[in-house]
Design a protein around this motif. Structure first.
Motif, mmCIF file in Angstrom:
data_model
loop_
_atom_site.group_PDB
_atom_site.id
_atom_site.type_symbol
_atom_site.label_atom_id
_atom_site.label_comp_id
_atom_site.label_asym_id
_atom_site.label_seq_id
_atom_site.Cartn_x
_atom_site.Cartn_y
_atom_site.Cartn_z
ATOM 1 N N ALA A 328 32.061 31.062 25.319
ATOM 2 C CA ALA A 328 31.114 30.124 24.726
ATOM 3 C C ALA A 328 29.818 30.074 25.527
ATOM 4 O O ALA A 328 28.713 29.999 24.961
ATOM 5 C CB ALA A 328 31.727 28.729 24.655
ATOM 6 N N GLN A 329 29.919 30.150 26.852
ATOM 7 C CA GLN A 329 28.737 30.113 27.700
ATOM 8 C C GLN A 329 27.855 31.345 27.481
ATOM 9 O O GLN A 329 26.632 31.235 27.381
ATOM 10 C CB GLN A 329 29.142 30.017 29.169
ATOM 11 C CG GLN A 329 27.947 29.859 30.111
ATOM 12 C CD GLN A 329 28.354 29.780 31.558
ATOM 13 O OE1 GLN A 329 29.494 30.080 31.898
ATOM 14 N NE2 GLN A 329 27.443 29.392 32.421
ATOM 15 N N LEU A 330 28.468 32.522 27.393
ATOM 16 C CA LEU A 330 27.690 33.745 27.175
ATOM 17 C C LEU A 330 27.002 33.730 25.817
ATOM 18 O O LEU A 330 25.850 34.168 25.680
ATOM 19 C CB LEU A 330 28.599 34.963 27.305
ATOM 20 C CG LEU A 330 29.095 35.274 28.720
ATOM 21 C CD1 LEU A 330 30.079 36.438 28.695
ATOM 22 C CD2 LEU A 330 27.922 35.586 29.644
ATOM 23 N N ALA A 331 27.696 33.230 24.799
ATOM 24 C CA ALA A 331 27.096 33.148 23.463
ATOM 25 C C ALA A 331 25.914 32.182 23.468
ATOM 26 O O ALA A 331 24.858 32.466 22.869
ATOM 27 C CB ALA A 331 28.137 32.705 22.445
ATOM 28 N N ALA A 332 26.072 31.058 24.140
ATOM 29 C CA ALA A 332 24.983 30.076 24.218
ATOM 30 C C ALA A 332 23.813 30.618 25.026
ATOM 31 O O ALA A 332 22.641 30.343 24.713
ATOM 32 C CB ALA A 332 25.498 28.778 24.836
ATOM 33 N N ALA A 333 24.112 31.397 26.070
ATOM 34 C CA ALA A 333 23.043 31.985 26.883
ATOM 35 C C ALA A 333 22.233 32.989 26.069
ATOM 36 O O ALA A 333 20.993 33.022 26.152
ATOM 37 C CB ALA A 333 23.634 32.656 28.115
ATOM 38 N N LEU A 334 22.916 33.805 25.278
ATOM 39 C CA LEU A 334 22.215 34.760 24.420
ATOM 40 C C LEU A 334 21.349 34.029 23.406
ATOM 41 O O LEU A 334 20.183 34.394 23.179
ATOM 42 C CB LEU A 334 23.220 35.664 23.709
ATOM 43 C CG LEU A 334 22.633 36.623 22.657
ATOM 44 C CD1 LEU A 334 21.605 37.547 23.278
ATOM 45 C CD2 LEU A 334 23.746 37.422 21.981
ATOM 46 N N ALA A 335 21.889 32.986 22.792
ATOM 47 C CA ALA A 335 21.120 32.214 21.805
ATOM 48 C C ALA A 335 19.891 31.571 22.453
ATOM 49 O O ALA A 335 18.796 31.565 21.870
ATOM 50 C CB ALA A 335 22.012 31.150 21.175
ATOM 51 N N ALA A 336 20.062 31.036 23.666
ATOM 52 C CA ALA A 336 18.937 30.407 24.357
ATOM 53 C C ALA A 336 17.880 31.432 24.729
ATOM 54 O O ALA A 336 16.676 31.164 24.638
ATOM 55 C CB ALA A 336 19.436 29.681 25.602
ATOM 56 N N SER A 337 18.319 32.627 25.123
ATOM 57 C CA SER A 337 17.373 33.683 25.464
ATOM 58 C C SER A 337 16.604 34.150 24.237
ATOM 59 O O SER A 337 15.392 34.396 24.299
ATOM 60 C CB SER A 337 18.120 34.865 26.099
ATOM 61 O OG SER A 337 17.217 35.852 26.537
ATOM 62 N N LEU A 338 17.292 34.267 23.114
ATOM 63 C CA LEU A 338 16.607 34.623 21.867
ATOM 64 C C LEU A 338 15.569 33.576 21.491
ATOM 65 O O LEU A 338 14.444 33.906 21.093
ATOM 66 C CB LEU A 338 17.631 34.750 20.727
ATOM 67 C CG LEU A 338 18.336 36.097 20.577
ATOM 68 C CD1 LEU A 338 19.503 35.961 19.611
ATOM 69 C CD2 LEU A 338 17.346 37.161 20.088
ATOM 70 N N GLY A 339 15.937 32.305 21.615
ATOM 71 C CA GLY A 339 14.999 31.238 21.290
ATOM 72 C C GLY A 339 13.764 31.289 22.164
ATOM 73 O O GLY A 339 12.627 31.152 21.680
#
Length: 412
Positions: A328-339
């Motif tokens: 979950a942390q890696l998925a959220a990190a990718l989403a935050a980086s995309l944003g």
């Protein structure tokens, strides 16, 4: 140093706790910073007094939990602060960018004795700067190291090497240094900036962000204690694959520049004693073309701020995801980086267009060196040049089309 402190005390701001975005002391701080921003940029007056006031305000403890002496605020509020600092003075905002990037990494890490020590220093007002980049690297921005190396010295080390683009370090109390261990393994050191053998050189000659101290840092036989070195395998090291705060912070500063442009444009119109002979109104304030231009600037400022804060929300979601497991942390990190990456593409463009529109409001007289209104474009262009947009857009496109993850670390 005495002169600096005396100048800082002029505003007579009393800081009883770390300032936050909604505290009256923060607005007083912003007002003081904004008053001299144009003059400092035009005449290259380094803002030591302003940074000293920021130390006293303990703004750098904004994200540190209340239980540890900080203000305990959200990532969204951090970026609201960044935008408002960028509005007051883009140079000052950029100076503290690495401080927040470094403390954010420490906050994500295990609370060991040294991490608690560094956070306590931030709570007490210390500013952290970065010395990570080396010109010898063939690929910029990846955090690699080739020539800044530790050698054994008793129960510690000695450090030798040279770093470039050390933004904020000229004003910092601690330096976050990328280095090589004696075994040629990349690591990080956090050391006091006033330690013997550390030389901070103010040689940044960019046309924008002139006062950020983005110069050269030289280490000559500098003593480094063993517990000041963070190895890649250490349990208290932040190993998140995306380092989102540094890039989004730059984007927030550009959003702040748009707000500053809007304020200057409005002031210009109210001060204009005349208008063009073929204008449709006698007074500049009544001219529909100027009204339209300022309206566009206002919309740009609103959109830029909304975009940055929406991206900042991704960092707050990342903090929640950390409690839900590694996946979950890696998925959220990718989403935050995309944003953050998407925000850069749009906000940088809005900042550059807004800085150009300012001259449509004032005409030729606004190009006077004494007015220094060109600083907005120069600063926005310099900030936007960090990890150029076409590289960023290509990486986003590759992700959308092929599902290719964004590049780790660096400016992602």
């Amino acid at each position: 140093m005495t002169q600096i402190v005396e100048k800082v005390l002029e505003p007579q701001i009393k800081f009883s706790a770390p300032v936050t975005a909604n505290s009256p002391e923060f607005q007083q701080l912003l007002d003081f910073i904004a008053v001299g921003a144009s003059e400092r940029d035009r005449d290259r007056i380094l803002p030591y007094d302003v940074v000293e006031l920021i130390r006293r305000s303990r703004l750098g403890a904004l994200r540190i939990p209340v239980a540890e002496g900080g203000a305990g605020r959200t990532a969204r509020e951090l970026f609201e602060v960044a935008i408002r600092l960028g509005d007051a003075d883009a140079n000052v905002a950029h100076i503290v960018r690495n401080h927040f990037s470094i403390t954010e990494r420490i906050l994500r890490s295990e609370r060991t004795a040294r991490n608690r020590r560094w956070l306590k220093a931030a709570v007490d007002g210390a500013i952290f700067g970065s010395a990570a980049n080396e010109l010898e690297l063939k690929k910029a921005g990846g955090g690699g190291v080739v020539n800044t190396k530790l050698t054994p010295d008793g129960n510690g080390y000695r450090l030798n090497g040279t770093k470039y683009y050390s933004t904020g370090s000229l004003y910092a109390d601690f330096l976050y240094v990328r280095l090589l261990t004696p075994e040629d393994i990349p690591a990080t050191g956090i050391i006091p900036s006033n330690r013997e053998g550390v030389e901070l050189v103010d040689d940044w000659d960019g046309f924008g962000q002139r006062l950020t101290g983005t110069g050269t840092t030289k280490f000559t036989n500098v003593r480094v204690e063993a517990d000041e070195v963070i190895l890649e395998k250490d349990t208290d090291k932040d190993n998140l694959p995306y380092n989102i705060v540094p890039q989004l912070f730059l984007t927030a500063v550009n959003a702040g520049i748009i707000r500053s442009v809007l304020r200057d444009a409005t002031a210009l119109i109210h001060k204009r004693p005349r208008t063009f002979y073929h204008a449709v109104a006698e007074q500049a304030a009544d001219d529909p073309l100027l009204q339209q231009t300022v309206g566009q600037l206002s919309a740009n400022a609103f959109a830029a701020e909304a975009i940055v804060l929406a991206a900042a929300d991704g960092l707050d979601r990342l903090a929640v995801a950390k409690t839900q497991g590694e996946e979950a942390q890696l998925a959220a990190a990718l989403a935050a980086s995309l944003g953050a990456s998407k925000a850069k593409l749009i906000v940088d463009d809005l900042a550059l267009r807004s800085a150009t529109l300012l001259f449509e409001v004032g005409g030729a007289s606004t190009t006077k060196k004494s007015s220094n209104l060109d600083r907005h474009w120069r600063n926005a262009r310099t900030l936007a040049s960090h990890n150029p947009s076409h590289f960023k857009a290509r990486a986003i496109g590759d992700y959308e089309i092929n599902g290719t993850p964004l590049p780790p670390r660096g400016f992602f």
